[in-house]
Design an enzyme around this catalytic site. Structure first.
Site, PDB file in Angstrom:
ATOM      1  CB  CYS A  63      29.141 -36.211 -19.490  1.00  0.00           C
ATOM      2  SG  CYS A  63      27.750 -35.150 -19.810  1.00  0.00           S
ATOM      3  NE  ARG A 101      33.113 -37.568 -15.023  1.00  0.00           N
ATOM      4  CZ  ARG A 101      34.162 -36.786 -15.233  1.00  0.00           C
ATOM      5  NH1 ARG A 101      35.284 -37.029 -14.608  1.00  0.00           N
ATOM      6  NH2 ARG A 101      34.102 -35.785 -16.082  1.00  0.00           N
ATOM      7  CD1 TRP A 127      24.685 -34.312 -13.870  1.00  0.00           C
ATOM      8  CD2 TRP A 127      24.984 -32.449 -15.072  1.00  0.00           C
ATOM      9  NE1 TRP A 127      24.356 -33.229 -13.073  1.00  0.00           N
ATOM     10  CE2 TRP A 127      24.532 -32.081 -13.786  1.00  0.00           C
ATOM     11  CE3 TRP A 127      25.243 -31.441 -15.998  1.00  0.00           C
ATOM     12  CZ2 TRP A 127      24.336 -30.757 -13.406  1.00  0.00           C
ATOM     13  CZ3 TRP A 127      25.046 -30.115 -15.618  1.00  0.00           C
ATOM     14  CH2 TRP A 127      24.590 -29.791 -14.328  1.00  0.00           C
ATOM     15  CG  ASN A 142      32.406 -36.011 -20.944  1.00  0.00           C
ATOM     16  OD1 ASN A 142      31.406 -36.646 -21.280  1.00  0.00           O
ATOM     17  ND2 ASN A 142      33.240 -36.416 -20.006  1.00  0.00           N
ATOM     18  N   GLY A 143      31.179 -31.942 -22.405  1.00  0.00           N
ATOM     19  CA  GLY A 143      31.396 -30.524 -22.693  1.00  0.00           C
ATOM     20  C   GLY A 143      30.185 -29.915 -23.363  1.00  0.00           C
ATOM     21  CD  GLU A 191      32.001 -27.494   2.754  1.00  0.00           C
ATOM     22  OE1 GLU A 191      31.685 -26.627   1.928  1.00  0.00           O
ATOM     23  OE2 GLU A 191      32.125 -28.704   2.457  1.00  0.00           O
ATOM     24  CE  LYS A 198      29.901 -31.301   1.635  1.00  0.00           C
ATOM     25  NZ  LYS A 198      31.005 -30.661   1.048  1.00  0.00           N
ATOM     26  CD  GLU A 222      27.614 -30.400  -1.721  1.00  0.00           C
ATOM     27  OE1 GLU A 222      28.228 -30.160  -2.753  1.00  0.00           O
ATOM     28  OE2 GLU A 222      28.194 -30.774  -0.676  1.00  0.00           O
ATOM     29  CG  HIS A 259      21.882  -7.405  10.770  1.00  0.00           C
ATOM     30  ND1 HIS A 259      21.491  -6.157  11.202  1.00  0.00           N
ATOM     31  CD2 HIS A 259      23.065  -7.667  11.393  1.00  0.00           C
ATOM     32  CE1 HIS A 259      22.409  -5.664  12.019  1.00  0.00           C
ATOM     33  NE2 HIS A 259      23.373  -6.571  12.160  1.00  0.00           N
ATOM     34  CE  LYS A 282      34.393 -35.362  -5.905  1.00  0.00           C
ATOM     35  NZ  LYS A 282      34.099 -34.841  -4.559  1.00  0.00           N
TER      36      LYS A 282
END
Ligand code: G6P
Length: 610
Positions: free
Chosen positions: A2, A27, A77, A103-104, A483, A487, A490, A506, A605
């Site tokens: 948010c 964000r 969000w 926010n939170g 990573e 990427k 995402e 394996h 973000k």
């Protein structure tokens, strides 16, 4: 997550709030809203819309708001309750005299909700935030600051609030615990925001509100108190980012711009952190003697920063000979890790606000450990809650998928490893000299790699229809494989797995057939031949291979369908170089698929809730 922006001044608030909200889009959000105090009829006017901010703009165009110079706004969000009009912020009391953005997460909202419902309050949303609007209204006896203070006394959890009230249109109240909030100081106008980019084109003078502080803003004044009412003298900082650093500057996406900023970020780091062939870590917060006494290190981080931390483990163990455990912060905080007297906690975070990383550091410090953070965001919560900070100074990163922050984190981990290596006498002067010399080449090598972006774009054109990707690497490039896969998933939503190549047999080998795209990270190093064996095994099963290899390695093209070359460098430094082709592969595949590269679905973000 948010975003908040609030305004109090003499201009129309709504356009300023909408502009600010757009700068917070990165964000991650699913709905947005504004609430303003109308000077015309002394009412609070609220407009909300699900989806993109342009939907809110359209709504405001068809239902304009004027004569309102105080307001709050929010990008939501979803946590409590689906993304919808009624769940978006601001939330008001029953009579719409108070409006709140938040926010939170308010942890005890259920019990507060029941208490208020018993008093006859009708709730209109499923959110945790709505209780705050009703609580403030209940406590409001003509003084908004006091009412907010009382309401705060009732809530548990993490929050950054912006509150306005129709009875006092010349006042904006803010408060924070856990979630970040800044105050922007203008001329005859003031702002609140969850993040600097929202107000960067209005003012560079900011106050970073601390946990447990609340503020009252008027046009010309800002007063700050602790929640217990004790006044605080505000410290005004000047933000050094430029407006340009938060704009695309001709690039189609922030992500591509930020990929291109990596040579500059590393060059700045080298300039400021290497003096006369020695690493200078100003701000580290621990004396050389304390650093010398470190016996073991826990690196805690989340997401991309966690992968940087994994690279850091290889670097610190190899260069400084100190044992390192890397933990996802969300695991660390619940698994009771064994901390000894000389254990160091090293957190890695772009935002400095990630809830799990912050909790892990708090927990470790409460148990007596020293904590250093590698962080990008100046003045963030992690910085304040650590004994020392190594700023990466990568500049604002707007693309949700982290790129320049990642390589800056690895760069800083490298310098930290060198410093420890020197202090722990694991590194001779000659070795240090050699490594530093190589490190200094990184910015120019980055430029060489970036020149190949068209080649990567062509590969992406051939690959974007593959339904599943496997990324393989070994040793220091095992985290690079993780990573690379992160990427890609995402921003393109293609299922992708990163694996230690030695583990391929394996399990993941069962996935390989002609429909599988495999990215093999195989620069020259002591594990190169092992990687070639893996490549052969994939080829024998018809997997489609893209290799990242060292310039001059002609052989590899016999085994791989495509090769992206990186310049020759000390193997330990290769994660810094291979990061760029991996970022470009993800970027161009996502672009080919028409994905929203800078704001991928469901992602935030900065993850400020657990
Ligand atoms: C989110 C972001 C990632 C980031 C992670 C950790 O998931 O989308 O890009 O790596 O949080 O964030 P931090 O700010 O602590 O580095």
């Amino acid at each position: 997550m948010c975003g908040i922006i609030g305004y109090i001044g003499s201009k129309e608030a709504t356009p300023i709030l909408l502009e600010g909200l757009k700068k917070l889009e990165y964000r991650g959000y699913d709905s947005s809203g504004v609430g303003v105090c109308s000077a015309k009829d002394g009412k609070i006017i609220v407009r909300k819309a699900q989806g993109k901010i342009r939907h809110l703009e359209d709504l405001i165009k068809s239902h304009p708001i004027t004569h309102a110079t105080t307001g709050i706004s929010h990008t939501r969000w979803a946590t409590h309750g689906a993304p919808s009009h009624r769940n978006s912020h601001p939330h008001c009391d029953v009579k719409q005299t108070i409006a709140v953005v938040h926010n939170g997460i308010i942890e005890n909202y259920q019990e507060l909700r029941q208490e208020l419902q018993k008093k006859g309050v009708k709730f209109v949303s499923e959110t945790d935030t709505e209780v705050v609007g009703h609580l403030v209204a209940e406590y409001f006896k003509g003084d908004l600051v006091k009412a907010v203070q009382k309401a705060i006394g009732r809530v548990r959890g993490a929050f950054a609030f912006g509150v306005i009230c129709s009875a006092d249109p010349n006042l904006l109240v803010a408060a924070r615990v856990g979630s970040p909030l800044i105050i922007g100081i203008g001329k005859g106008e003031n702002f609140i925001a969850s993040d600097v980019p929202a107000i960067l084109d209005k003012t560079k003078r900011v106050i970073y509100l601390k946990d447990g502080e609340m503020a009252a803003l008027t046009r010309d004044d800002v007063k700050i108190w602790k929640f217990d009412g004790k006044p605080v003298t505000p410290k005004i900082d000047t933000v050094t980012f430029t407006v340009g650093s938060a704009q695309k500057e001709g690039y189609p996406h922030f992500m591509l711009k930020e990929i291109h900023e990596q040579p500059h970020v590393l060059a700045q780091m080298i300039k400021s952190r290497i003096k006369n062939d020695h690493v200078v870590l100003d701000g580290i917060g621990l004396s050389d003697n304390q650093l010398k006494s470190i016996k073991n290190i826990y690196i805690v981080a989340c997401g991309t920063a966690y992968h940087a931390g994994m690279v850091g483990k290889y670097l610190i163990e190899k260069i400084a000979g100190i044992p390192v455990v890397v933990d996802a912060a969300s695991e660390f905080r619940y698994r009771e890790p064994i901390l000894q007297k000389n254990t160091l906690i090293l957190s890695v975070s772009q935002s400095g606000e990630t809830a799990d990383t912050l909790a892990a550091v708090r927990d470790a410090r409460a148990r007596g450990a020293k904590a250093i953070t590698i962080c990008n965001a100046v003045g963030s919560s992690l910085v304040r809650e650590s004994d020392g900070v190594l700023y990466t100074h990568a500049g604002p990163e707007i693309g949700v998928a982290s790129t320049k922050a990642y390589t800056a984190q690895i760069g800083m981990l490298y310098l930290f490893a060198l410093k420890l290596g020197e202090l722990h006498k694991k590194l001779s002067d000659q070795e240090r000299h050699k490594i530093i010399k190589e490190f200094k080449h990184i910015p120019s090598l980055y430029k060489t790699i970036l020149q190949q972006k068209e080649h990567v774009a062509q590969i992406a054109k051939k690959k974007f229809r593959f339904g599943c990707f496997l990324f393989l690497g070994r040793n220091v490039n095992y985290p690079s494989a993780l990573e690379g896969a992160l990427k890609l998933k995402e921003i393109s939503y293609i299922p992708a797995e990163g694996y230690a190549a030695g583990e391929m047999k394996h399990g993941p080998i069962a996935l390989i057939d002609e429909y599988r795209a495999v990215v093999c990270i195989a620069p020259q190093s002591e594990v190169y031949e092992k990687m070639i064996s893996n490549i052969q095994e994939i080829r024998a099963r018809k997997g489609k291979i893209t290799a990242i290899a060292t310039e001059g390695d002609k052989d590899i093209s016999k085994h791989a369908d495509y090769v992206i070359y990186i310049p020759k460098i000390d193997p330990l430094l290769t994660p810094l170089l291979v990061a760029i082709p991996l970022q470009l592969i993800a970027y161009y595949i996502a672009v080919n698929l028409g994905c929203d590269v800078d704001q991928p679905r469901n992602l935030a973000k900065s993850v400020t809730v657990e």
